[in-house]
Design a protein around this motif. Structure first.
Motif, mmCIF file in Angstrom:
data_model
loop_
_atom_site.group_PDB
_atom_site.id
_atom_site.type_symbol
_atom_site.label_atom_id
_atom_site.label_comp_id
_atom_site.label_asym_id
_atom_site.label_seq_id
_atom_site.Cartn_x
_atom_site.Cartn_y
_atom_site.Cartn_z
ATOM 1 N N ASN A 341 0.815 -1.210 0.000
ATOM 2 C CA ASN A 341 0.000 0.000 0.000
ATOM 3 C C ASN A 341 0.852 1.265 0.000
ATOM 4 O OD1 ASN A 341 -2.358 -1.496 0.124
ATOM 5 N ND2 ASN A 341 -2.499 -1.396 2.348
ATOM 6 N N ASP A 342 1.936 1.244 0.756
ATOM 7 C CA ASP A 342 2.762 2.431 0.909
ATOM 8 C C ASP A 342 3.479 2.821 -0.386
ATOM 9 O OD1 ASP A 342 3.754 4.460 2.710
ATOM 10 O OD2 ASP A 342 5.716 3.510 2.507
ATOM 11 N N GLN A 343 3.495 1.906 -1.361
ATOM 12 C CA GLN A 343 4.145 2.173 -2.639
ATOM 13 C C GLN A 343 3.165 2.633 -3.714
ATOM 14 O OE1 GLN A 343 7.595 1.990 -2.798
ATOM 15 N NE2 GLN A 343 7.253 1.699 -0.602
ATOM 16 N N MET A 344 1.917 2.855 -3.345
ATOM 17 C CA MET A 344 0.887 3.159 -4.338
ATOM 18 C C MET A 344 0.813 4.628 -4.725
ATOM 19 S SD MET A 344 -0.521 0.456 -5.408
ATOM 20 C CE MET A 344 -1.864 1.264 -6.292
ATOM 21 N N GLY A 345 1.369 5.512 -3.923
ATOM 22 C CA GLY A 345 1.197 6.944 -4.165
ATOM 23 C C GLY A 345 1.641 7.382 -5.544
ATOM 24 N N ALA A 346 2.828 6.956 -5.972
ATOM 25 C CA ALA A 346 3.330 7.363 -7.283
ATOM 26 C C ALA A 346 2.503 6.754 -8.409
ATOM 27 C CB ALA A 346 4.799 6.957 -7.433
ATOM 28 N N VAL A 347 2.014 5.533 -8.206
ATOM 29 C CA VAL A 347 1.156 4.895 -9.217
ATOM 30 C C VAL A 347 -0.135 5.685 -9.366
ATOM 31 C CG1 VAL A 347 -0.047 2.775 -9.883
ATOM 32 C CG2 VAL A 347 2.163 2.638 -8.724
ATOM 33 N N PHE A 348 -0.716 6.117 -8.246
ATOM 34 C CA PHE A 348 -1.921 6.945 -8.303
ATOM 35 C C PHE A 348 -1.655 8.235 -9.079
ATOM 36 C CE2 PHE A 348 -3.393 5.167 -3.930
ATOM 37 C CZ PHE A 348 -3.887 4.029 -4.547
ATOM 38 N N GLN A 349 -0.535 8.880 -8.769
ATOM 39 C CA GLN A 349 -0.189 10.125 -9.442
ATOM 40 C C GLN A 349 -0.066 9.913 -10.947
ATOM 41 O OE1 GLN A 349 0.198 13.265 -8.198
ATOM 42 N NE2 GLN A 349 0.798 14.144 -10.162
ATOM 43 N N ALA A 350 0.616 8.841 -11.327
ATOM 44 C CA ALA A 350 0.788 8.536 -12.747
ATOM 45 C C ALA A 350 -0.556 8.307 -13.430
ATOM 46 C CB ALA A 350 1.688 7.311 -12.906
ATOM 47 N N GLY A 351 -1.464 7.615 -12.744
ATOM 48 C CA GLY A 351 -2.774 7.359 -13.324
ATOM 49 C C GLY A 351 -3.574 8.626 -13.554
ATOM 50 N N VAL A 352 -3.558 9.519 -12.576
ATOM 51 C CA VAL A 352 -4.286 10.785 -12.706
ATOM 52 C C VAL A 352 -3.733 11.590 -13.880
ATOM 53 C CG1 VAL A 352 -4.793 12.986 -11.583
ATOM 54 C CG2 VAL A 352 -4.943 10.869 -10.275
ATOM 55 N N GLU A 353 -2.414 11.687 -13.977
ATOM 56 C CA GLU A 353 -1.792 12.441 -15.068
ATOM 57 C C GLU A 353 -2.138 11.860 -16.422
ATOM 58 O OE1 GLU A 353 2.222 13.647 -12.497
ATOM 59 O OE2 GLU A 353 2.420 12.775 -14.498
ATOM 60 N N ALA A 354 -2.059 10.535 -16.555
ATOM 61 C CA ALA A 354 -2.304 9.899 -17.848
ATOM 62 C C ALA A 354 -3.759 10.011 -18.272
ATOM 63 C CB ALA A 354 -1.864 8.436 -17.802
ATOM 64 N N VAL A 355 -4.682 9.923 -17.306
ATOM 65 C CA VAL A 355 -6.105 10.097 -17.642
ATOM 66 C C VAL A 355 -6.354 11.497 -18.181
ATOM 67 C CG1 VAL A 355 -8.436 10.282 -16.677
ATOM 68 C CG2 VAL A 355 -6.982 8.339 -16.057
ATOM 69 N N GLU A 356 -5.823 12.492 -17.486
ATOM 70 C CA GLU A 356 -6.023 13.873 -17.936
ATOM 71 C C GLU A 356 -5.497 14.066 -19.356
ATOM 72 O OE1 GLU A 356 -4.888 18.489 -16.649
ATOM 73 O OE2 GLU A 356 -3.999 16.798 -15.558
ATOM 74 N N GLU A 357 -4.288 13.602 -19.620
ATOM 75 C CA GLU A 357 -3.704 13.816 -20.948
ATOM 76 C C GLU A 357 -4.421 13.006 -22.020
ATOM 77 O OE1 GLU A 357 0.622 13.869 -23.235
ATOM 78 O OE2 GLU A 357 0.531 13.650 -21.052
ATOM 79 N N ALA A 358 -4.862 11.796 -21.689
ATOM 80 C CA ALA A 358 -5.586 10.977 -22.665
ATOM 81 C C ALA A 358 -6.866 11.674 -23.114
ATOM 82 C CB ALA A 358 -5.902 9.607 -22.074
ATOM 83 N N ILE A 359 -7.537 12.335 -22.183
ATOM 84 C CA ILE A 359 -8.770 13.054 -22.538
ATOM 85 C C ILE A 359 -8.445 14.224 -23.459
ATOM 86 C CG2 ILE A 359 -10.643 14.478 -21.623
ATOM 87 C CD1 ILE A 359 -10.566 12.616 -19.114
ATOM 88 N N TYR A 360 -7.400 14.980 -23.150
ATOM 89 C CA TYR A 360 -7.006 16.067 -24.052
ATOM 90 C C TYR A 360 -6.687 15.517 -25.442
ATOM 91 C CZ TYR A 360 -6.331 18.850 -19.768
ATOM 92 O OH TYR A 360 -6.505 19.501 -18.573
ATOM 93 N N ASN A 361 -5.975 14.409 -25.504
ATOM 94 C CA ASN A 361 -5.628 13.832 -26.806
ATOM 95 C C ASN A 361 -6.861 13.407 -27.581
ATOM 96 O OD1 ASN A 361 -2.853 14.183 -26.567
ATOM 97 N ND2 ASN A 361 -2.513 12.162 -25.660
ATOM 98 N N SER A 362 -7.855 12.874 -26.877
ATOM 99 C CA SER A 362 -9.085 12.455 -27.565
ATOM 100 C C SER A 362 -9.781 13.642 -28.212
ATOM 101 C CB SER A 362 -10.034 11.769 -26.573
ATOM 102 O OG SER A 362 -10.671 12.703 -25.708
ATOM 103 N N LEU A 363 -9.673 14.787 -27.582
ATOM 104 C CA LEU A 363 -10.337 16.003 -28.059
ATOM 105 C C LEU A 363 -9.513 16.687 -29.155
ATOM 106 C CD1 LEU A 363 -12.848 17.786 -27.297
ATOM 107 C CD2 LEU A 363 -11.321 19.035 -25.762
ATOM 108 N N PHE A 364 -8.223 16.826 -28.929
ATOM 109 C CA PHE A 364 -7.367 17.557 -29.863
ATOM 110 C C PHE A 364 -7.120 16.787 -31.157
ATOM 111 C CE2 PHE A 364 -5.170 19.684 -25.976
ATOM 112 C CZ PHE A 364 -6.304 20.465 -25.780
ATOM 113 N N MET A 365 -7.148 15.462 -31.104
ATOM 114 C CA MET A 365 -6.906 14.662 -32.305
ATOM 115 C C MET A 365 -8.172 14.383 -33.104
ATOM 116 S SD MET A 365 -3.730 14.045 -32.828
ATOM 117 C CE MET A 365 -3.630 12.552 -33.803
#
Length: 398
Positions: A341-365
């Motif tokens: 559990n204590d190692q999940m923080g960075a994975v959570f951060q990566a997931g939030v960042e990738a979701v945000e950018e994926a949505i922008y890509n869906s719109l811009f492309m």
């Protein structure tokens, strides 16, 4: 999984398989589109993978079939395979999170009950989910080493593309589903108005398929997190905090708060729609921590300006491809090694960042699409650049 023959679909006049013909993620369909990073938008702190796509997670494959027929059919299928083997025999841990349950995501109750995924994931249009599920079940049952199988938990998500697409015709065929599954591959993933995103709308502009990834530094585990979205939702678009929707004069509840009409005016828009978010990772996670990761997908969605409206089906499904957490379907016991559990923080951060950018890509492309008597415009990237520059996000044009 061997490729299926092309003969039957090639006889269907007017069908364009754009998802197969133009596979490169960074290639715009009309030469004028751009991914978020080309506009200077790079959410977060972690670097993307080689393709900045869900396929940066080793083993994950994506196949897409785009259906454009006559004046009314604008839809398709997007398939995500967790790995290149038999997913039923070598299951991956998985979990689903429901942000707002106004939608259909077949199979997710069993995914959450057993904590595992035993089939590929399909995305398509609302009234085609059952046809797609039936087609995938038939395709899987035909595969080698599946002759004794009597139960399958096929997983199929949807968003409603009924504006641009004659959704009542239920145009997705078994042939289209089989092609998406059998042609899935690793590497670049095409984005925008393709596959299950052919007829979708986001923030009043053309939406579609988008993808992104993050790779953690080695000191944080070196894990990869990849995301693919099917965007078809609304709200008040913001890009890295810049109020793009407001400044382009197109946003939810506009007629109520602005009390004016105009070209950018959306008729009775309440921010409704839907989004399916799929998160893959090679971090060795069990279903409990995958459920936690999936829930963070809503944070990435919220960063783009969604409020998960009443009429929006907002679903996130997360799975892990790590060999150490795989589950053989007939194993008498599970012996896995999972991230603490204590190692999940960075994975959570990566997931939030990738979701945000994926949505922008869906719109811009996404490109402008006309169908079913309507036209939905692609978001004007020149104006987006202007807004971003005014807010110090995009670099000035030299």
């Amino acid at each position: 999984m061997s490729p299926m023959p092309y003969a039957s679909l090639s006889r269907r006049v007017g069908v364009l398989l754009l998802g197969l013909l133009l596979p490169v993620a960074s290639m715009a369909q009309d030469g004028t589109r751009a991914r978020a990073r080309e506009l200077g938008v790079a959410p977060g702190i972690f670097a993307p993978g080689r393709f900045n796509a869900i396929t940066d997670v080793a083993g994950v494959e994506v196949g897409q079939v785009t259906l454009v027929e006559g004046d009314n059919i604008r839809t398709g299928v997007t398939a995500i395979l967790p790995h290149g083997g038999n997913v039923y025999r070598s299951r991956v841990p998985a979990a689903a999170h429901v942000g707002n349950g106004f939608g259909k995501f077949i199979g997710t109750t069993q995914v959450n009950e057993l904590g595992e995924l035993e089939t590929p994931i399909l995305l398509t249009c609302t009234l085609c989910v059952w046809k797609a599920a039936d087609a995938m079940a038939a395709w899987l049952l035909e595969q080698p080493d599946m002759q004794s199988v009597r139960s399958l938990n096929v997983v199929v998500g949807e968003t409603n593309d009924g504006g641009l697409n004659d959704i009542r015709a239920r145009p997705v065929t078994a042939d289209a589903v089989r092609r998406a599954l059998s042609t899935a591959k690793s590497g670049p993933v095409q984005e925008g108005s393709v596959g299950a995103g052919t007829g979708t709308v986001a923030f009043g502009w053309k939406g579609g398929i988008g993808t992104s990834s993050r790779v953690l530094p080695q000191k944080l585990g070196g894990w990869t997190v990849g995301v693919l979205v099917q965007s078809n939702f609304g709200g008040v678009l913001q890009v890295s905090g810049a109020p793009v929707g407001r400044e382009l004069d197109r946003y939810a509840f506009q007629q109520d708060v602005a009390a004016r009409t105009g070209a950018g005016k959306l008729a009775d828009d309440r921010g409704d729609g839907s989004i399916i978010i799929v998160i893959a990772t090679d971090a060795p996670l069990g279903d409990r921590n995958l459920r936690r990761l999936a829930s963070r997908g809503m944070m990435g969605l919220g960063r783009t300006g969604s409020s998960a409206s009443n009429g929006s089906g907002d679903y996130v499904l997360a799975f892990s491809t790590a060999e150490s957490v795989r589950r053989a379907f007939d194993a008498p016991r599970l012996e896995t090694t999972e991230l603490a559990n204590d190692q999940m923080g960075a994975v959570f951060q990566a997931g939030v960042e990738a979701v945000e950018e994926a949505i922008y890509n869906s719109l811009f492309m996404a490109t402008t699409v006309s169908g079913n008597g309507q036209t939905v415009e692609a978001i004007p990237l020149d104006r987006v650049r202007e807004v971003l520059r005014r807010h110090g996000i995009a670099p000035a044009v030299k």
